[in-house]
Design a protein around this motif. Structure first.
Motif, PDB file in Angstrom:
ATOM      1  N   THR A 165     116.328  -0.881 -16.642  1.00 15.05           N
ATOM      2  CA  THR A 165     114.952  -1.022 -16.173  1.00 15.05           C
ATOM      3  C   THR A 165     114.842  -0.603 -14.708  1.00 15.05           C
ATOM      4  OG1 THR A 165     115.390  -3.373 -15.721  1.00 15.05           O
ATOM      5  CG2 THR A 165     114.269  -2.835 -17.783  1.00 15.05           C
ATOM      6  N   LEU A 166     116.000  -0.210 -14.117  1.00 21.28           N
ATOM      7  CA  LEU A 166     115.963   0.388 -12.785  1.00 21.28           C
ATOM      8  C   LEU A 166     115.324   1.776 -12.878  1.00 21.28           C
ATOM      9  CD1 LEU A 166     119.612  -0.430 -11.586  1.00 21.28           C
ATOM     10  CD2 LEU A 166     117.525  -1.630 -10.910  1.00 21.28           C
ATOM     11  N   SER A 190     120.162   5.103  -8.998  1.00 17.43           N
ATOM     12  CA  SER A 190     118.897   4.377  -9.033  1.00 17.43           C
ATOM     13  C   SER A 190     118.192   4.441  -7.680  1.00 17.43           C
ATOM     14  CB  SER A 190     119.141   2.921  -9.432  1.00 17.43           C
ATOM     15  OG  SER A 190     117.956   2.181  -9.325  1.00 17.43           O
ATOM     16  N   CYS A 191     116.867   4.449  -7.764  1.00 21.99           N
ATOM     17  CA  CYS A 191     116.063   4.493  -6.539  1.00 21.99           C
ATOM     18  C   CYS A 191     115.737   3.106  -6.007  1.00 21.99           C
ATOM     19  CB  CYS A 191     114.731   5.217  -6.801  1.00 21.99           C
ATOM     20  SG  CYS A 191     114.876   6.730  -7.743  1.00 21.99           S
ATOM     21  N   ASP A 192     115.916   2.070  -6.833  1.00 19.16           N
ATOM     22  CA  ASP A 192     115.408   0.751  -6.440  1.00 19.16           C
ATOM     23  C   ASP A 192     116.341  -0.394  -6.828  1.00 19.16           C
ATOM     24  OD1 ASP A 192     115.111   0.902  -9.141  1.00 19.16           O
ATOM     25  OD2 ASP A 192     113.086   0.068  -9.200  1.00 19.16           O
ATOM     26  N   VAL A 193     117.625  -0.273  -6.455  1.00 21.85           N
ATOM     27  CA  VAL A 193     118.555  -1.373  -6.705  1.00 21.85           C
ATOM     28  C   VAL A 193     118.194  -2.539  -5.791  1.00 21.85           C
ATOM     29  CG1 VAL A 193     120.954  -2.121  -6.676  1.00 21.85           C
ATOM     30  CG2 VAL A 193     120.387   0.203  -7.385  1.00 21.85           C
ATOM     31  N   LYS A 194     117.853  -3.664  -6.381  1.00 22.63           N
ATOM     32  CA  LYS A 194     117.397  -4.819  -5.611  1.00 22.63           C
ATOM     33  C   LYS A 194     118.494  -5.877  -5.542  1.00 22.63           C
ATOM     34  CE  LYS A 194     112.665  -3.987  -7.212  1.00 22.63           C
ATOM     35  NZ  LYS A 194     111.516  -4.521  -7.965  1.00 22.63           N
ATOM     36  N   GLU A 195     118.292  -6.848  -4.650  1.00 19.28           N
ATOM     37  CA  GLU A 195     119.262  -7.930  -4.506  1.00 19.28           C
ATOM     38  C   GLU A 195     119.370  -8.750  -5.792  1.00 19.28           C
ATOM     39  OE1 GLU A 195     118.458 -10.292  -1.108  1.00 19.28           O
ATOM     40  OE2 GLU A 195     118.758  -8.664   0.328  1.00 19.28           O
ATOM     41  N   SER A 196     118.259  -8.861  -6.530  1.00 25.22           N
ATOM     42  CA  SER A 196     118.283  -9.620  -7.782  1.00 25.22           C
ATOM     43  C   SER A 196     119.226  -8.975  -8.791  1.00 25.22           C
ATOM     44  CB  SER A 196     116.879  -9.724  -8.371  1.00 25.22           C
ATOM     45  OG  SER A 196     116.341  -8.429  -8.614  1.00 25.22           O
ATOM     46  N   TYR A 197     119.276  -7.629  -8.792  1.00 27.19           N
ATOM     47  CA  TYR A 197     120.202  -6.938  -9.690  1.00 27.19           C
ATOM     48  C   TYR A 197     121.641  -7.214  -9.294  1.00 27.19           C
ATOM     49  CZ  TYR A 197     122.781  -3.258 -12.066  1.00 27.19           C
ATOM     50  OH  TYR A 197     123.702  -2.595 -12.827  1.00 27.19           O
ATOM     51  N   GLN A 198     121.920  -7.187  -7.996  1.00 24.06           N
ATOM     52  CA  GLN A 198     123.270  -7.485  -7.530  1.00 24.06           C
ATOM     53  C   GLN A 198     123.683  -8.901  -7.908  1.00 24.06           C
ATOM     54  OE1 GLN A 198     125.321  -5.346  -6.307  1.00 24.06           O
ATOM     55  NE2 GLN A 198     123.920  -3.637  -5.958  1.00 24.06           N
TER      56      GLN A 198
END
Length: 282
Positions: A165-166, A190-198
């Motif tokens: 979903t990234l 990915s253009c939008d790896v967020k802290e929530s994904y990490q």
């Protein structure tokens, strides 16, 4: 907004070890032999355990279950590796990458849990050999294997949904030969790896690696304590030899995982990880 951010990735391009045609053919035959031997070995072992009633023991049940998992685990990777070595077409569709990611994550996670279940089985066999068959009942054995698959594919569903979903835009070249868990070259696109994904990624890695490893370590501490209570030296050596194959599988599998993911992100080396991954998946 520039043109790169307007382009949505529909497929990925996988990179192999080399662009040299002759060397690619050599690698193709090497990987084909390794894959064929893996298939032959696992199928033969499963067939022998199923055919011989004397081998219908709890320990052999887990060995057969591990061989069955390894059979599909290797088959999830090898065909695409062989294709990228043999063919000039290195592309894989977005959905194809998603499917490969899901099954590789599910099977690799299930293997971690199954190795932990096998460690517990060894503990029961060594600590209480007279009541081993009763303690490891068919229902318990099936439940442990089923729980391993359930835990593995539950984690796989979570990390796959989070990963795909990234937003993937612009560059679609994955510096790897398959879509695996968790693939740094894939996530880097990915253009939008967020802290929530990490956070989800760390949770999945902890539940798949740290928790089973802790259970395996605890089982072996109890196993060692049980072996030390055995007085005849030959009996001790026999008990230790029972753990040999399992220890080898654990060392190779967890060793490759720790080798790849213990390096800091600043020293990430795709070529180094490719060599380790190609042998850990066969």
């Amino acid at each position: 907004m520039d043109e790169k951010n307007l382009t949505t990735v529909k497929e990925f391009i996988l990179l192999v070890f080399t662009t040299d045609p002759w060397l690619r053919r050599v690698l193709f035959y090497i990987f084909l032999i390794i894959y064929f031997n893996s298939l032959l070995g696992n199928i033969t072992l499963i067939s022998l355990i199923c055919a011989d009633s004397q081998l219908h023991t709890p320990m052999n049940f887990f060995i057969g279950s591990l061989s069955f998992l390894d059979l599909w685990y290797a088959s999830g990777y090898a065909p695409k590796i062989l294709m990228t070595c043999f063919s000039d077409d290195k592309s894989i569709s977005f959905n194809g990458c998603l499917a490969q990611f899901f099954f590789s994550a599910g099977l690799s996670s299930s293997k971690c849990y199954l190795l932990a279940a096998m460690a517990y089985d060894l503990y029961v066999a060594i600590s209480n050999p007279l009541l081993y068959s009763q303690a490891m009942s068919p229902r318990l054995r099936v439940s442990l294997v089923a729980a391993s698959y359930f835990g593995g594919f539950a984690n796989s569903t979570t990390i796959t949904s989070e990963t795909f979903t990234l937003s993937f835009c612009g560059n679609n070249v994955i510096d790897d030969f398959f879509c695996d868990l968790p693939s740094p070259p894939l996530v880097k696109l990915s253009c939008d790896v967020k802290e929530s994904y990490q956070a989800v990624l760390y949770f999945i890695l902890a539940s798949n690696v740290i928790t089973p490893a802790a259970l395996i370590l605890a089982s072996y501490l109890f196993i060692i304590a049980s072996i030390l209570k055995i007085h005849p030296t030959k009996a001790r050596l026999k008990a230790f030899s029972t753990c040999g194959s399992h220890l080898t599988a654990v060392t190779l599998y967890y060793g490759s995982i720790l080798f790849i993911y213990s390096w800091p992100s600043t020293s990430y080396a795709p070529e180094r990880d490719k060599v380790v991954l190609v042998f850990s998946t066969q």
